[in-house]
Design an enzyme around this catalytic site. Sequence first.
Site, mmCIF file in Angstrom:
data_model
loop_
_atom_site.group_PDB
_atom_site.id
_atom_site.type_symbol
_atom_site.label_atom_id
_atom_site.label_comp_id
_atom_site.label_asym_id
_atom_site.label_seq_id
_atom_site.Cartn_x
_atom_site.Cartn_y
_atom_site.Cartn_z
ATOM 1 N N HIS A 195 0.822 -1.214 0.000
ATOM 2 C CA HIS A 195 0.000 0.000 0.000
ATOM 3 C C HIS A 195 0.856 1.264 0.000
ATOM 4 O O HIS A 195 0.469 2.284 -0.545
ATOM 5 C CB HIS A 195 -0.955 -0.013 1.198
ATOM 6 C CG HIS A 195 -2.274 -0.626 0.846
ATOM 7 N ND1 HIS A 195 -3.195 -1.003 1.779
ATOM 8 C CD2 HIS A 195 -2.824 -0.933 -0.347
ATOM 9 C CE1 HIS A 195 -4.257 -1.513 1.168
ATOM 10 N NE2 HIS A 195 -4.045 -1.487 -0.116
ATOM 11 N N ARG A 337 -15.030 2.012 -0.053
ATOM 12 C CA ARG A 337 -14.769 0.652 0.412
ATOM 13 C C ARG A 337 -14.643 0.692 1.932
ATOM 14 O O ARG A 337 -13.886 1.498 2.469
ATOM 15 C CB ARG A 337 -13.479 0.113 -0.206
ATOM 16 C CG ARG A 337 -13.261 -1.340 0.180
ATOM 17 C CD ARG A 337 -12.026 -1.896 -0.441
ATOM 18 N NE ARG A 337 -10.830 -1.378 0.196
ATOM 19 C CZ ARG A 337 -9.600 -1.653 -0.206
ATOM 20 N NH1 ARG A 337 -9.423 -2.408 -1.275
ATOM 21 N NH2 ARG A 337 -8.562 -1.177 0.425
ATOM 22 N N GLU A 431 -11.605 -10.561 -4.627
ATOM 23 C CA GLU A 431 -10.145 -10.504 -4.461
ATOM 24 C C GLU A 431 -9.594 -11.723 -3.746
ATOM 25 O O GLU A 431 -8.405 -11.790 -3.468
ATOM 26 C CB GLU A 431 -9.724 -9.212 -3.752
ATOM 27 C CG GLU A 431 -10.397 -8.948 -2.435
ATOM 28 C CD GLU A 431 -9.994 -7.614 -1.814
ATOM 29 O OE1 GLU A 431 -9.029 -6.986 -2.285
ATOM 30 O OE2 GLU A 431 -10.652 -7.217 -0.842
ATOM 31 N N ASN A 454 -5.002 -6.922 -7.226
ATOM 32 C CA ASN A 454 -3.791 -6.928 -6.397
ATOM 33 C C ASN A 454 -3.798 -8.134 -5.467
ATOM 34 O O ASN A 454 -2.824 -8.871 -5.361
ATOM 35 C CB ASN A 454 -3.702 -5.665 -5.530
ATOM 36 C CG ASN A 454 -3.674 -4.410 -6.364
ATOM 37 O OD1 ASN A 454 -3.398 -4.477 -7.554
ATOM 38 N ND2 ASN A 454 -3.961 -3.275 -5.758
ATOM 39 N N ARG A 465 2.248 -10.044 -1.800
ATOM 40 C CA ARG A 465 2.418 -8.815 -2.576
ATOM 41 C C ARG A 465 3.353 -7.815 -1.912
ATOM 42 O O ARG A 465 3.793 -6.865 -2.547
ATOM 43 C CB ARG A 465 1.048 -8.167 -2.867
ATOM 44 C CG ARG A 465 0.319 -7.753 -1.624
ATOM 45 C CD ARG A 465 -1.114 -7.345 -1.919
ATOM 46 N NE ARG A 465 -1.269 -5.925 -2.105
ATOM 47 C CZ ARG A 465 -2.445 -5.305 -2.124
ATOM 48 N NH1 ARG A 465 -3.566 -5.997 -2.032
ATOM 49 N NH2 ARG A 465 -2.515 -4.021 -2.285
ATOM 50 N N CYS A 502 -10.385 -2.656 -10.253
ATOM 51 C CA CYS A 502 -9.716 -1.532 -9.588
ATOM 52 C C CYS A 502 -8.326 -1.868 -9.065
ATOM 53 O O CYS A 502 -7.693 -1.056 -8.413
ATOM 54 C CB CYS A 502 -10.580 -0.975 -8.467
ATOM 55 S SG CYS A 502 -10.978 -2.194 -7.230
HETATM 56 C C1 PEP Z 1 -6.933 -5.009 -4.819
HETATM 57 O O1 PEP Z 1 -6.733 -5.915 -3.997
HETATM 58 O O2 PEP Z 1 -6.758 -5.160 -6.045
HETATM 59 C C2 PEP Z 1 -7.364 -3.671 -4.390
HETATM 60 C C3 PEP Z 1 -7.761 -2.765 -5.250
HETATM 61 O O3 PEP Z 1 -7.351 -3.382 -3.075
HETATM 62 P P1 PEP Z 1 -6.044 -3.151 -2.190
HETATM 63 O O4 PEP Z 1 -4.892 -2.853 -3.090
HETATM 64 O O5 PEP Z 1 -6.385 -2.011 -1.292
HETATM 65 O O6 PEP Z 1 -5.901 -4.436 -1.446
HETATM 66 MG MG MG Z 2 -7.409 -5.780 -1.981
#
Ligand code: PEP
Ligand code: MG
Length: 572
Positions: A195, A337, A431, A454, A465, A502
Amino acid sequence: MKDSERIIHGVVASVGAAIGRALRSFDPLFVSFNLKLRPEQVRKEVDRFRGSVEKSREQLKRMQSQLKRKSGPESSFLIDAHLLVLQDRLFVDRIIDKIENEQINSEWAIQQVSEDLFQAYDRLNDDYLRERRGDLEDIVRRLLHNLQSNPLPSFKKLPYDAILIGKVVPPSTLFELRSQRVVGLATETGSPLSHTAIMARSLEIPAVVGAPELAEVSSGDLLIVDGDRALVIVSPSDATLDEYKNRRRDEKTPKKKGRSAASAPSVTEDRVRISLGANINFSEEVRPAITIGCESIGLYRTEFDFFREGKQPDEESLVADYSLVLKSAKGAPVTFRTIDVGIDQKSWDGVNMNLGVRGLRFCLENTDVFKKQLRSLYRASVFGPMRILLPFVSSVDDLDSAHEIIAEVRQELDLKRLGYDPGVPIGVMIETPAAAQTCDLMASRVDFFCLGTNDLIQYYLVVDRSDRSVVHLYNPFHPAILRCLHQVYTLLHPTGKPVTVCGEMAADPPSAAVLLGLGFTSLSVSLAAYPRIKRMIRSVSYAQLRDLAAQILKMQKPRDVEEKVRATVYRP
Ligand code: PEP
Ligand code: MG
């Protein structure tokens, strides 16, 4: 004599280059910095430290007398141990000596002295004495906390352009310091999908992560962060500095041009309309998003704002914040969200919660927090169109539980006669692999979906990640991912429920083109990526991308897929 130039390699988190002096952040739970003071600041700094000691002593004494009243004198001796630390010359005087002799700020001096003591405790053979380390930790936290309520004057406005460095730097710290001359970021750990990296890109701050050798860099060192070449240059030579200064001058103009291209219609060459929204992480980003012509806020990650002050906000301030967001959006729909506690965000107890109590799981276990946020969102809903998005959903049961809580919140608002929009659409993030496999079962329970690539990629490919050591395995072109996305599209298309992608996969032109080819016609990306994705959309033929997707779905290796896509898609 000037130190000689040294290069440290890392991983690109955000492109561009920045020149500045290192500002080290330490302790991710209590973010503090190592600042080099000017000689005339030292006396004041010692007073500031003494103030924090005094305040801590008063707080502890107050606690002690409360404890005495409640449970008798036996338990109040616990506080004595803390008070003794504050009287310990080995501790307090050594910190003052450090501030004076090394001309550093209190936080850094506390950190260094306590580190030595922690190590001494750890070497002890006596279990009882080793346990006393906890008392010291506690008092260190208290001192740091009390220093925060009296910030270092020079820190309100940094005296120089700073490159934030550290083992980790929480995203909220980066955001809070952005206006205080923080021009770059470099961290020892982390990956481009953390993040903090996402935040750096959205703030357009050049960043390199996963560079362990940064541990040897100190606050005040001159640095260049080169986010295009994945390196940090320590003590650059005059020639290197000149090269980067010239580069910076050349780069200023195209950025402005890119911004104006962002407001062009979002249609492909063959006139297929693609919805393009903006991902934001802080309420302050809404206005710039609307100004450059974003048609919606496709993802507002509310957790950063929620924990911004290091404590939870109350309901009234949340209502005020969310109302302001909707007013600033001027009629553009905003997808809020609900808080997703996890990843490299601050956790309650410092653990990585990727596979644990994350997102909706946290909210279902902490219904008071969840309800407060939902009440605030509903109360703000009268100020503009909004959608509520639930993160990290892994079963229909999760969803049903969330719906029950939403219904309770609405009942409460009805009882209190507080106005809200009863038609606020509710959606889920796809996700987790479980959500990807069962999204059709969820469809009747929700109004829309967002595809969070993501996390989906990290869980599908079993690649953390935030871990630099496996970053090369994180690949949106992996056939497993293409098949997964194709399956999600096939399951959801007949339901007619809107789906927006997204994740960062939508923010890179080649992988975003793959998403279009797989049939997804709604994307949401960071403000930094917005102009280039708009350019990509306007430069491709949707029909051709559909053909391309059919071909790559038959391919076996990520590298072959990527080569094929890159050969077809224009990359600005
Ligand atoms: C994702 O997981 O793709 C997402 C958009 O949310 P975040 O990156 O906040 O986990
Ligand atoms: Mg996410």
